[in-house]
Design an enzyme around this catalytic site. Structure first.
Site, short mmCIF file in Angstrom:
data_model
loop_
_atom_site.label_atom_id
_atom_site.label_comp_id
_atom_site.label_asym_id
_atom_site.label_seq_id
_atom_site.Cartn_x
_atom_site.Cartn_y
_atom_site.Cartn_z
N THR A 180 0.86 -1.19 0.00
CA THR A 180 0.00 0.00 0.00
C THR A 180 0.88 1.22 0.00
O THR A 180 2.00 1.20 0.52
CB THR A 180 -0.90 0.05 1.25
OG1 THR A 180 -0.09 -0.13 2.40
CG2 THR A 180 -1.97 -1.01 1.21
N LEU A 181 0.40 2.29 -0.60
CA LEU A 181 1.16 3.54 -0.59
C LEU A 181 1.25 4.04 0.83
O LEU A 181 0.30 3.96 1.59
CB LEU A 181 0.45 4.60 -1.43
CG LEU A 181 0.53 4.46 -2.93
CD1 LEU A 181 -0.15 5.65 -3.58
CD2 LEU A 181 1.98 4.39 -3.37
N LYS A 182 2.40 4.57 1.18
CA LYS A 182 2.55 5.15 2.50
C LYS A 182 1.71 6.42 2.51
O LYS A 182 1.97 7.36 1.77
CB LYS A 182 4.02 5.49 2.76
CG LYS A 182 4.35 5.50 4.22
CD LYS A 182 5.84 5.66 4.43
CE LYS A 182 6.10 6.15 5.83
NZ LYS A 182 5.50 7.45 6.14
N GLU A 183 0.71 6.42 3.37
CA GLU A 183 -0.24 7.53 3.37
C GLU A 183 0.31 8.72 4.14
O GLU A 183 1.18 8.60 4.97
CB GLU A 183 -1.55 7.09 4.02
CG GLU A 183 -2.39 6.21 3.13
CD GLU A 183 -2.93 6.95 1.92
OE1 GLU A 183 -2.85 8.19 1.89
OE2 GLU A 183 -3.43 6.27 1.01
N GLY A 199 6.72 6.37 -0.26
CA GLY A 199 7.22 5.02 -0.06
C GLY A 199 6.05 4.07 0.03
O GLY A 199 4.90 4.45 -0.22
#
Ligand code: GTP
Ligand code: MG
Length: 823
Positions: free
Chosen positions: A132-135, A287
């Site tokens: 998952t995209l680092k939020e 990231g």
């Protein structure tokens, strides 16, 4: 309502057998016991933990919950009772302990700890790997309490008190209410469902209208992005992403984007490729978080849920910065950067030349072609590897782990605090120990205080290696102001947050009240003895407005390092923390930690001497002992030596004249100045040097006179001593300066000047104002060489490389003579 919820989707979830385990109250009791122990004795436990109690709003049975917070670095220890980051517990009806909110186990970056070395990841983990995209929003935990109250909290706080960090939790709660209403359910329904499953829902609150993050979340995209469902257990167990997404659908959450990969080789290859370009699907990403299962010893030990992250670090962040700067250059906008200043400057020079030589390059670049090639060419030209280029100046991080650096000066310490936390005491302690500068906002009166405060802080950097910007900076907009203004005027300055962590508000309130009332009227603006009620109000105001530091986003991501301090610990402790951390982060600035006795003495005199010389609205200073307070400052100034004597000329006038002169010139004549502007190399302030100590031998009598003059005032009256303190040199009187010509080559730019006041002699062959130099490698004194060449060549020819422009009307500006003292 509960029955109604178990519709189709819920059944599907059940069929997929969502992981379930009930809490074992013995196990939870053991955990709580270990945590309690650690709050009592940090020494014995080896790590520190902070417990904060919150009364739960709207709880019919008036439940309260405890938040347990550990320091980030302690999660690297092997022996913690739990690794949950974000943990709240409560006591049930019969006093049975239970976990009510459970965050993820703290996870680490690749190579940050042993477990996240690639070879270990490759050997010990198994798929599926969920990426998952680092939020970039803020994390929100949701769970259900015994009495069916829905608990919504941020990492360490519920939204139920008028204190810090609540805005996140209550903004999250408002979102949740709206989302539940849309699907016709209540908070109670959700609370029951979560409780039945014994889970905490973990979501990211992304909403521009609440606060802005790196990625844009317009109203249609704003909301709570569900990304995890954790079992409320001491060890980490979490739902697979497919079940998380189903739950999101069912309960009206937004879903977090997800990529699933089966094997680790593919994962690694993918991550390294994205790192290379710094963008994924056309967007910048910070990231990825990778979820998988890990066994410490595959074959003998079972697999458990485990996360790691892959954050883009150097040199990729530097590459991304170069890309953005190049695009700014092409668009004719000023580039923005704060890290890797030196190498980026050089890159920009190189890029400018290449772009000028080939107009197609810019066009292609804007279509994202040739980005890598241009930077590779530059690195080849410099004969540097990317990683070396990134390490060129320093290993730089704003998480406080910043690595060794060569920073030895131009450090600004910025407290984030409320009244009475000990900013001034710790600040004065540093002044005693290291002769740092110190500017108190409370000493600045009148209008437009923020820019004048910043200017006073920057002024101190002339004569001090570091300076304490003594102001509360309790709100983000204040931090934004100082960070932005400093970086604009002094690109290479480092800002270090002295973060007085505001967790335990009750204790902070008590301790600071005690201190402030003991201090009485002994302060510039806070007169606790004579205006008691008002002072409590002011103090509360600061506490209520306090916005905690969050280095994950603007403006606090602008700090170069952070030092966490405890407002309830004594100033002696905090002084030592600051000293040790500065020593660690900037060893050249604080080469060694002073002895305990020295630090004791520094705090003792800071507390004893402390007596402000200024009281707003109370003009009578005679009885406040202002004189005593000034003496140490004055003495310090006397010990210093004169570095040079100069005439300061108003920056506004100088830059206006340059602009005017260049307007009438050919573009190539203006090119160097534009370059200086774009690379932010135009000096913030300008002066004509009359004489530098380096030429004292050649002009001994004049030097003696200048030294005497500078001493004469710096040991004089209190007011003058103060001038020395804040300006870094005593003002000695006005002096008219005539500005005649603008001269530059491709290294340095200067204005030819004439000192019109015969009281002041300039020993340089050509009196001048240095406007700016190409980079740090070119010292301002090179103006002398340039002007010598300019003089010797008479009318500069085209191939001399010298630009020479007359300044129309040869205007006269009024400057101020000042002796600049050495450190
Ligand atoms: P403001 O300028 O009012 O915002 O406060 P500040 O954050 O600058 O705090 P300051 O350093 O003035 O400390 C407040 C009062 O507490 C002063 O009278 C200090 O002398 C005193 N003080 C500071 N540190 C300590 C400490 O460790 N122990 C005790 N007993 N007093 C302290
Ligand atoms: Mg103070």
């Amino acid at each position: 309502m509960d029955q109604v919820t178990s519709g189709e989707a819920a059944k599907a979830v059940q069929e997929m057998t969502a992981p379930y385990a009930a809490q074992d109250s013995h196990e939870t009791a053991e955990l709580l016991h270990a945590l309690e122990e650690a709050t009592r004795s940090k020494r014995k436990a080896g790590f520190s933990i902070k417990k904060t109690r919150f009364e739960v709003k709207n709880s019919p049975s008036q439940l309260s919950v405890d938040s347990w917070r550990m320091q980030d670095w302690d999660y690297k220890r092997p022996d913690l009772p739990t690794y949950a980051r974000g943990l709240f517990t409560s006591r049930g009806k019969h006093g049975t302990p239970e976990i009510v909110v459970r965050g993820y186990d703290k996870f680490f970056n690749v190579n940050e700890v042993n477990e996240t070395k690639w070879e270990n990841i490759e050997y010990r983990t198994k798929g599926p790997y969920e990426l998952t995209l680092k939020e970039n929003g803020c994390i929100i935990f949701v769970s259900g309490l015994e009495d069916d109250t829905l608990l919504v909290c941020s990492k360490h706080s519920t939204g139920d008190r008028s204190d810090v960090d609540v805005s996140h939790a209550s903004a999250g709660e408002r979102r949740l209410e709206a989302q539940l209403q849309r699907i016709g359910r209540t908070k109670r329904d959700l609370a029951r469902e979560l409780r039945k499953r014994n889970v905490t829902a973990v979501a990211e609150l992304c909403d521009d209208s609440f606060e802005e993050h790196i990625l844009a979340y317009t109203p249609d995209k704003a909301g709570l992005y569900l990304h995890g469902m954790n079992l409320n257990l001491p060890h980490f167990a979490t739902y697979p992403s497919s079940l998380v997404q189903q739950f999101a659908d069912e309960w009206g959450f937004l879903k977090t984007g997800l990529t699933v990969m089966d094997d680790i080789t593919t994962v690694r290859k993918f991550l390294e490729e994205v790192a290379e370009t710094g963008a994924h699907e056309g967007r910048d990403v910070e990231g990825f978080v990778i979820r998988c299962r890990m066994s410490p010893k595959p074959g003998t030990h079972p697999y458990q849920d485990w996360f790691f992250k892959y954050k883009f670090e150097e040199p990729y962040l530097m590459y991304r910065q170069w890309r953005e700067c190049t695009k700014a250059l092409i668009a004719g906008k000023p580039p923005r950067y704060k890290k890797h200043a030196k190498i980026t400057e050089e890159y920009m020079l190189y890029a400018r030349k290449r772009l000028a030589a080939d107009p197609r390059l810019g066009k292609l670049y804007n279509q994202n072609h040739g980005i890598i090639a241009l930077r590779e060419d530059f690195l080849a030209f410099k004969n540097l590897k990317g990683s070396d280029a990134a390490a060129f100046e320093e290993l730089h991080g704003n998480d406080g782990t910043g690595g060794k650096t060569e920073v030895g000066k131009d450090v600004i310490l910025v407290p984030i605090a409320t009244i009475g936390c000990g900013k001034t005491t710790v600040g004065l302690g540093l002044v005693h120990l290291f002769d740092f500068g110190h500017v108190q906002n409370d000493n600045i009166t009148g209008s437009k205080r923020p820019p004048r405060f910043t200017r006073a802080v920057l002024d101190q950097l002339r004569d001090h290696r570091a300076v304490v910007a003594d102001r509360n900076n309790a709100q983000r907009h204040e931090r934004k102001q100082i960070i932005t203004d400093v970086k604009q005027q002094h690109m290479s300055a480092r800002l270090v947050a002295l973060n007085f962590v505001h967790d335990d508000i009750e204790t902070i309130r008590r301790v600071t009240h005690e201190r402030i009332f003991a201090r009485g009227d002994n302060h510039q603006t806070i007169h606790a003895a004579s205006e008691q009620g008002k002072v409590v109000g002011i103090m509360e105001g600061f506490i209520n407005r306090f916005e905690p530091l969050d280095t994950d986003r603007a403006p606090d991501d602008g700090f170069d390092a952070v030092i966490d301090l405890d407002p309830t610990a004594g100033s002696r402790t905090n002084l030592e923390t600051v000293v040790r951390e500065l020593h660690r982060i900037y060893p050249s600035l604080v080469p060694e930690v002073p002895s305990a006795e020295d630090m004791d003495a520094a705090i003792k005199s800071a507390i004893e001497e402390y007596s402000p010389d200024l009281h707003h609205k109370i003009p009578d200073r005679s009885k406040k002992g202002g004189k005593e307070a000034q003496q140490p400052q004055a003495k310090k100034a006397k010990e210093k030596q004169l570095e040079y004597m100069a005439v300061d000329v108003p920056a506004k006038d100088v830059t206006a004249l340059i602009e005017k002169t260049l307007r009438g010139a050919a573009p190539e004549q203006a090119r160097f100045y534009r370059q200086l502007q774009q690379t932010r190399r135009v000096q913030a302030r300008f002066h004509v040097t009359l004489m530098h100590r380096a030429s004292a031998k050649e002009h001994p009598q004049l030097w003696e006179r200048y030294v005497a003059l500078s001493k004469g005032t710096s040991t004089g009256t209190e007011g003058e001593a103060k001038a020395v303190q804040t300006l870094g040199g005593a003002e000695l009187g006005p002096c008219d300066v005539q500005l005649e010509r603008l001269v530059c080559d491709d290294r340095v730019m200067a204005l030819v000047a004439r000192v019109l006041d015969e009281n002041w002699t300039c020993v340089n062959r050509v009196a001048h104002v240095t406007v700016g130099t190409r980079d740090d490698g070119v010292k301002p004194r090179e103006s002398n060489d340039l002007l010598a060449r300019w003089l010797d060549e008479g009318a500069p020819s085209a191939d001399s490389g010298i630009v020479d422009l007359g300044i129309e009307g040869r205007p006269v500006v009024r400057g101020t003579v000042r002796g600049v003292l050495s450190r």
